[in-house]
Design an enzyme around this catalytic site. Structure first.
Site, PDB file in Angstrom:
ATOM      1  N   ASN A   1       6.103  -1.375  -4.124  1.00 48.76           N
ATOM      2  CA  ASN A   1       7.341  -1.173  -4.899  1.00 48.76           C
ATOM      3  C   ASN A   1       8.345  -2.286  -4.631  1.00 48.76           C
ATOM      4  OD1 ASN A   1       7.515   1.392  -6.615  1.00 48.76           O
ATOM      5  ND2 ASN A   1       6.467   2.118  -4.762  1.00 48.76           N
TER       6      ASN A   1
ATOM      7  N   LEU B   1       9.351   6.064   5.471  1.00 52.85           N
ATOM      8  CA  LEU B   1       8.843   7.390   5.850  1.00 52.85           C
ATOM      9  C   LEU B   1       9.743   8.180   6.798  1.00 52.85           C
ATOM     10  CD1 LEU B   1       5.005   6.678   6.108  1.00 52.85           C
ATOM     11  CD2 LEU B   1       6.263   7.867   4.288  1.00 52.85           C
ATOM     12  N   LYS B   2      10.779   7.559   7.324  1.00 56.86           N
ATOM     13  CA  LYS B   2      11.653   8.305   8.246  1.00 56.86           C
ATOM     14  C   LYS B   2      12.773   8.970   7.463  1.00 56.86           C
ATOM     15  CE  LYS B   2      11.552   8.380  12.158  1.00 56.86           C
ATOM     16  NZ  LYS B   2      10.816   9.341  13.030  1.00 56.86           N
TER      17      LYS B   2
ATOM     18  N   ASN C   1      15.598   6.916  -3.674  1.00 57.51           N
ATOM     19  CA  ASN C   1      14.224   7.051  -3.183  1.00 57.51           C
ATOM     20  C   ASN C   1      13.296   7.168  -4.389  1.00 57.51           C
ATOM     21  OD1 ASN C   1      12.088   7.558  -1.259  1.00 57.51           O
ATOM     22  ND2 ASN C   1      12.166   9.702  -1.898  1.00 57.51           N
TER      23      ASN C   1
ATOM     24  N   HIS D   1       9.750   8.829  -5.509  1.00 53.85           N
ATOM     25  CA  HIS D   1       8.782   9.839  -5.075  1.00 53.85           C
ATOM     26  C   HIS D   1       7.675   9.939  -6.119  1.00 53.85           C
ATOM     27  CE1 HIS D   1       7.407  13.284  -2.806  1.00 53.85           C
ATOM     28  NE2 HIS D   1       7.160  13.871  -3.963  1.00 53.85           N
TER      29      HIS D   1
ATOM     30  N   ASP E   1      13.886  14.932  -0.206  1.00 58.13           N
ATOM     31  CA  ASP E   1      13.380  14.935  -1.594  1.00 58.13           C
ATOM     32  C   ASP E   1      14.144  15.880  -2.517  1.00 58.13           C
ATOM     33  OD1 ASP E   1      11.421  13.026  -1.119  1.00 58.13           O
ATOM     34  OD2 ASP E   1       9.858  14.501  -0.713  1.00 58.13           O
TER      35      ASP E   1
HETATM   36  C1  GRF Z   1       5.009   5.122  -3.108  1.00 57.11           C
HETATM   37  O1  GRF Z   1       4.027   5.924  -3.700  1.00 57.11           O
HETATM   38  C2  GRF Z   1       6.347   5.829  -3.115  1.00 57.11           C
HETATM   39  O2  GRF Z   1       6.509   6.684  -4.195  1.00 57.11           O
HETATM   40  C3  GRF Z   1       6.303   6.632  -1.862  1.00 57.11           C
HETATM   41  O3  GRF Z   1       5.614   5.825  -0.939  1.00 57.11           O
HETATM   42  C4  GRF Z   1       4.748   4.930  -1.626  1.00 57.11           C
HETATM   43  C5  GRF Z   1       5.094   3.545  -1.163  1.00 57.11           C
HETATM   44  O4  GRF Z   1       4.199   2.581  -1.644  1.00 57.11           O
HETATM   45  N1  GRF Z   1       7.617   7.057  -1.465  1.00 57.11           N
HETATM   46  P1  GRF Z   1       4.516   1.048  -1.465  1.00 57.11           P
HETATM   47  O5  GRF Z   1       4.731   0.813   0.031  1.00 57.11           O
HETATM   48  O6  GRF Z   1       5.725   0.716  -2.271  1.00 57.11           O
HETATM   49  O7  GRF Z   1       3.293   0.345  -1.945  1.00 57.11           O
END
Ligand code: GRF
Length: 204
Positions: A8, A84-85, A101, A103, A144
Site C-alpha cells: 500500500n 499492526l500495533k 487505516n 482494512h 477497526d
Molecule cells: C493490507 O491488506 C491492509 O489492508 C492491512 O494490512 C495489509 C498490508 O499490506 N491493514 P501491505 O503491507 O500494504 O502490502
C-alpha cells in the site's frame, strides 16, 4: 506507518509520483526494522524510521516514541498501511481525525482484534459471504471501529482461497487508499461525528 510488505505504501507513492495524490510522504515509520516497505522507502529517498522491540512492550513507552517520530516529521496526516500495533490514545488525541487505516473487508464486518491479513479473508470465506471489500476509515480508540471514509465492494468467487481473495481485495486497496489520502490532502473531507462527507469525488 507499516509493519511488513508495504504494497500500500508503494501504491500510494506511485500515485503521488503520477500526480494523482496531492501529498508528500515525509516519513515511513515501521513497527519492525525488517519490514520490506522500509527498503522500498530508503531506495526512493523517503525518510524512514522504525521502533525498537523495547518500544513496543507497552503503550506507556510506545506513545512517546510514536509521538516523537510523528511530530518531528511534520506529518499532517498519518496513514496506517498494514501497521499492526494498536495506536495509543495519546497519539490519537494528538492527531484528531488525522489517522487513516486501510482494512481489507467491509467494516464493521470482519474487523477487530485478530482480524488482519489472511485471517480476514479466511473468515469471510468461512462465513460464506458473496461480497467483501475494502474500508478506509478514521482511527479511533476502538480497533477497526472508526468512521468509514471510503468503502468499496469486491466479489467473492466460489473457488476463492484466502490467498486469491486477498490478492483481489489488495488491488482495490491500492486504488482506494491513495484516493482517500488525496481527498484529505485537498481538504475535501468534512467530518461530523461518524458522518464523513466527501465534498467532491476525486475526478483525477
Ligand atoms: C493490507 O491488506 C491492509 O489492508 C492491512 O494490512 C495489509 C498490508 O499490506 N491493514 P501491505 O503491507 O500494504 O502490502
Amino acid at each position: 506507518m507499516i509493519s511488513g510488505r508495504g504494497s500500500n505504501l508503494v501504491a500510494l507513492h506511485e500515485a503521488i509520483l503520477a500526480g494523482k495524490v496531492a501529498a508528500e510522504i515525509v516519513l515511513v515509520l515501521s513497527s519492525n526494522p525488517d519490514a520490506q516497505g522500509l527498503q522500498y522507502a530508503a531506495a526512493h529517498n523517503i525518510p524512514t524510521a522504525w521502533l525498537e522491540k523495547e518500544q513496543l512492550v507497552s503503550e506507556a513507552v510506545l506513545a512517546p516514541a510514536l509521538l516523537a517520530h510523528l511530530q518531528r516529521s511534520g506529518a499532517q496526516l498519518i496513514v496506517l498501511a498494514g501497521f499492526l500495533k494498536k495506536i495509543p490514545p495519546q497519539v490519537i488525541d494528538a492527531f484528531p481525525n488525522k489517522i487513516l487505516n486501510v482494512h481489507p473487508a467491509l467494516l464493521p464486518s470482519f474487523g477487530g482484534k485478530g482480524m488482519y491479513g489472511r485471517h480476514v479473508h479466511a473468515a469471510v470465506l468461512a462465513y460464506g459471504c458473496k461480497i467483501t471489500g475494502v474500508t478506509v476509515h478514521i482511527v479511533t480508540n476502538e480497533y477497526d471501529a472508526g468512521p468509514p471514509v471510503l468503502q468499496e465492494c469486491v466479489a467473492v468467487h466460489a473457488d476463492d482461497t484466502p490467498e486469491s481473495l486477498a490478492a483481489r481485495v489488495l488491488a482495490h486497496e491500492h486504488r482506494l487508499l491513495p484516493r482517500a489520502v488525496d481527498l484529505f490532502a485537498r481538504h475535501r473531507i468534512r467530518i461530523a461525528g461518524r458522518n464523513v462527507v466527501v465534498l467532491e469525488e476525486n475526478a483525477r
